[in-house]
Design a protein around this motif. Sequence first.
Motif, short mmCIF file in Angstrom:
data_model
loop_
_atom_site.label_atom_id
_atom_site.label_comp_id
_atom_site.label_asym_id
_atom_site.label_seq_id
_atom_site.Cartn_x
_atom_site.Cartn_y
_atom_site.Cartn_z
N UNK A 212 4.37 -9.37 7.58
CA UNK A 212 4.01 -8.34 6.61
C UNK A 212 4.42 -6.96 7.10
N UNK A 213 4.83 -6.13 6.16
CA UNK A 213 5.09 -4.72 6.45
C UNK A 213 3.77 -3.99 6.24
N UNK A 214 3.25 -3.41 7.32
CA UNK A 214 1.96 -2.73 7.28
C UNK A 214 2.20 -1.23 7.43
N UNK A 215 1.59 -0.46 6.52
CA UNK A 215 1.72 1.00 6.55
C UNK A 215 0.34 1.64 6.64
N UNK A 216 0.31 2.84 7.19
CA UNK A 216 -0.95 3.60 7.24
C UNK A 216 -1.45 3.90 5.83
N UNK A 217 -0.53 4.34 4.98
CA UNK A 217 -0.90 4.61 3.59
C UNK A 217 -0.14 3.61 2.72
N UNK A 218 -0.84 2.92 1.85
CA UNK A 218 -0.18 1.91 1.01
C UNK A 218 0.93 2.51 0.16
N UNK A 219 1.93 1.71 -0.09
CA UNK A 219 3.05 2.11 -0.93
C UNK A 219 2.84 1.54 -2.32
N UNK A 220 2.90 2.38 -3.31
CA UNK A 220 2.75 1.92 -4.69
C UNK A 220 4.02 1.19 -5.12
#
Length: 123
Positions: A6-14
């Motif tokens: 999974x690509x995990x980000x601090x702030x979710x990408x819409x």
Amino acid sequence: MGYELRVVRESPLAFAELAKAIAPAGFELRDSEEIVTGHRGGVHAVARWQGQLVGEPGSDWQVAQLLRLSTALGGRLVGEDGEEYLLNEGVIEVSAAGGIAAGTVAIGKFEEIIDAGPAAWSP
């Protein structure tokens, strides 16, 4: 179903921002919510959108593409068991959950893996 990364980000990408964010890195979003990229005239799936980007790699090339994708999105590439995939001086490495103390394994040189293409792993 295979092993998921999974690509995990601090702030979710819409979802609405996704296509615009991945295009500069050479990825395309299909209507099926699949992320694809080309190699030697062919188009190959890398990930799919499921509220986040998820891939089930079948080759080192797909792992490398997922790593490129995560970098393009400002995220990290994480496996089901919490391990993290990173690029260190041109080499793709995977660090087991728990960080370096738990162990790091080199997968291979990024550029060589990308050049080799999406040949599937053998059983």
